[in-house]
Enzyme design. Structure first.
Site, PDB file in Angstrom:
ATOM      1  CB  CYS A   1      39.102  38.775  46.357  1.00  0.00           C
ATOM      2  SG  CYS A   1      40.517  38.907  47.464  1.00  0.00           S
TER       3      CYS A   1
ATOM      4  CG  HIS B   1      39.382  43.788  47.753  1.00  0.00           C
ATOM      5  ND1 HIS B   1      39.354  43.907  49.124  1.00  0.00           N
ATOM      6  CD2 HIS B   1      39.987  42.585  47.491  1.00  0.00           C
ATOM      7  CE1 HIS B   1      39.914  42.824  49.671  1.00  0.00           C
ATOM      8  NE2 HIS B   1      40.299  42.014  48.695  1.00  0.00           N
TER       9      HIS B   1
END
Length: 361
Positions: free
Chosen positions: A158, A251
C-alpha cells in the site's frame, strides 16, 4: 457477465478481509459465497466470528452475515465451493506461501493481498494501470505448479501507491533518483484508534519492513518479463522513510525526484492527468475513471478531503514544484486499504477476468 463468479475470502475476519467483503457487496461480476478464517472462527457464522470487531464505516452486508466460516486450512473443502479466492490471511510468510500454492494447486486462482509471493519470480505483482503485461508470467507459473487454471497473482504494498503511478506516468523522462517519505495511516497495521490508543497525537518513525518494500517494489512493478519471470528495473534508485501517523485511512508521500531528461512542470502534469491503462480502456467495474488527478491548491491533497477520491481507487497529486537540490518535488495521497489493499486486489481480479485468466470452474 451472465452468471457471477463465486468468490471466497481467505482471512475474511481481519481488517483487509472485511474491506473485501464491503467492496464486493453488489459487485456486478463477483459474489462472495465462502468465507474462511482461522480454526477458532470455523463453524461460527461470519457475524458471530467477527463479533464487535467489524471495522468498516459501512454496515456488514446482510448477504454474508449468516455464511458459516470455513477453516482456511481445509483447502480442498474451501476450493470446491468457489471459482477463485482473495487471500488476506494473517500467517507467517512461509505459511502464506504454502497455503496460497496449495489453493492454486486445486486449480483455484488466488488473488493475494499478502506480501509473501511478491518476489516469487513467476508471480505477477500488478497495478493494473501500470504493468498489466506482467500477467504473461502466469503461463510459466502454471507449468511450475502443474496446473491448468490455478495460479497466484499479487498486488504491491500500500505504501507505494501514492508515488509509483507518477514514476510510470513520467517514464519517458527517465526518473533516476527518488527520495520519498511516507506518512502512513494506522489502518495499514489493521488498527483503529480504539485498538491503538497510543497512536492518538503520536508519530512513530518506524514501520517494520516497510522501507525495504517502498524502495524495491516500485522497481518490480516497473520491470519487465524475461524468460518466464519478472526482472526488476534498475532505475530509479529509491530511498524511503516510512512514518506511522495518527490518521485512520490514507497514506501520504512527500517525494523528491531527479530525471535524466528534465521535463517542464506542465509536461509532468499533462502526463499525470492523461495517464490511463487497461482498467480505464476496458471500463472495469472498480476502475477509477481518472486514475491520477493533479490538484492546483497549495494545501491539497489532504486526507480528510481527498482520500476517497474515485471511491478510494484514485490517486491525488499536488504541490509539484521545482526543487533546489533535485529536479522536482510533490505530494501524493492514496487510500491504503482501498487502492492500496483490497480494492487494488479486486481491480486485479477484474483485469484477470477480462483477460480470461479467471473463469467459472
Amino acid at each position: 457477465m451472465e452468471q457471477k463468479l463465486k468468490v471466497g475470502i481467505l482471512g475474511a475476519t481481519g481488517m483487509v478481509g472485511q474491506r473485501f467483503i464491503s467492496l464486493l457487496e453488489n459487485h456486478p461480476w463477483f459474489e462472495v459465497v465462502t468465507v474462511a478464517a482461522s480454526p477458532r472462527s470455523a463453524g461460527k457464522t461470519y457475524e458471530e466470528a467477527v463479533g464487535d470487531r467489524w471495522k468498516m464505516t459501512t454496515p456488514m452486508p446482510e448477504a454474508v452475515k449468516k455464511l458459516v466460516v470455513y477453516n482456511v486450512n481445509e483447502v480442498e473443502k474451501v476450493a470446491e465451493t468457489v471459482d477463485f479466492v482473495f487471500s488476506a490471511v494473517d500467517m507467517s510468510k512461509d505459511e502464506i506461501r504454502a497455503i496460497e500454492e496449495a489453493y492454486a494447486k486445486t486449480e483455484t486462482p488466488v488473488m493475494s493481498n499478502n506480501s509473501a509471493h511478491r518476489w516469487t519470480p513467476d508471480v505477477p505483482m500488478v497495478v493494473p494501470e501500470i504493468n498489466i503485461e506482467h500477467f504473461d508470467v502466469i503461463a510459466d507459473q502454471k507449468k511450475r505448479l502443474g496446473t491448468t487454471r490455478g495460479f497466484i497473482a499479487v498486488k504491491p504494498n500500500c505504501s507505494i501507491q501514492s508515488y509509483a503511478p507518477c514514476l510510470a506516468a513520467w517514464r519517458e523522462f527517465e526518473p533516476v533518483e527518488v527520495v520519498a517519505t511516507t506518512y502512513q495511516a494506522i489502518s495499514g497495521a489493521g488498527k483503529t484508534f480504539k485498538d491503538w490508543p497510543e497512536m492518538v497525537e503520536n508519530i512513530i518513525p518506524y514501520i517494520g519492513g516497510e522501507e525495504e518494500k517502498s524502495e524495491q517494489e516500485p522497481l518490480r512493478v516497473l520491470g519487465k518479463v524475461e524468460n518466464g519471470q519478472i526482472v526488476k528495473a534498475e532505475l530509479p534508485k529509491i530511498t524511503c522513510q516510512c512514518v506511522r501517523v495518527p490518521v485512520l485511512n490514507g497514506h501520504t508521500a512527500a517525494v523528491f525526484i531527479r530525471f535524466a531528461k528534465k521535463p517542464t512542470k506542465e509536461q509532468l502534469i499533462e502526463k499525470l492527468v492523461n495517464y490511463k491503462g487497461f482498467p480505464q480502456e476496458a471500463e472495469l467495474p472498480s476502475a477509477p475513471k481518472q486514475f491520477v488527478r493533479y490538484m492546483e491548491e497549495d494545501n491539497r491533497p489532504q486526507v480528510t478531503l481527498d482520500v476517497d477520491y474515485e471511491k478510494g481507487m484514485g490517486v491525488s497529486i499536488g504541490r509539484l514544484r521545482e526543487d533546489s537540490i533535485y529536479d522536482y518535488k510533490f505530494i501524493g495521497l492514496s487510500h491504503n486499504t482501498v487502492r492500496g489493499a483490497a480494492g487494488g486486489a479486486v481491480l486485479c481480479a477484474e483485469a484477470l477476468t477480462a483477460k480470461g485468466y479467471i473463469q467459472k470452474k
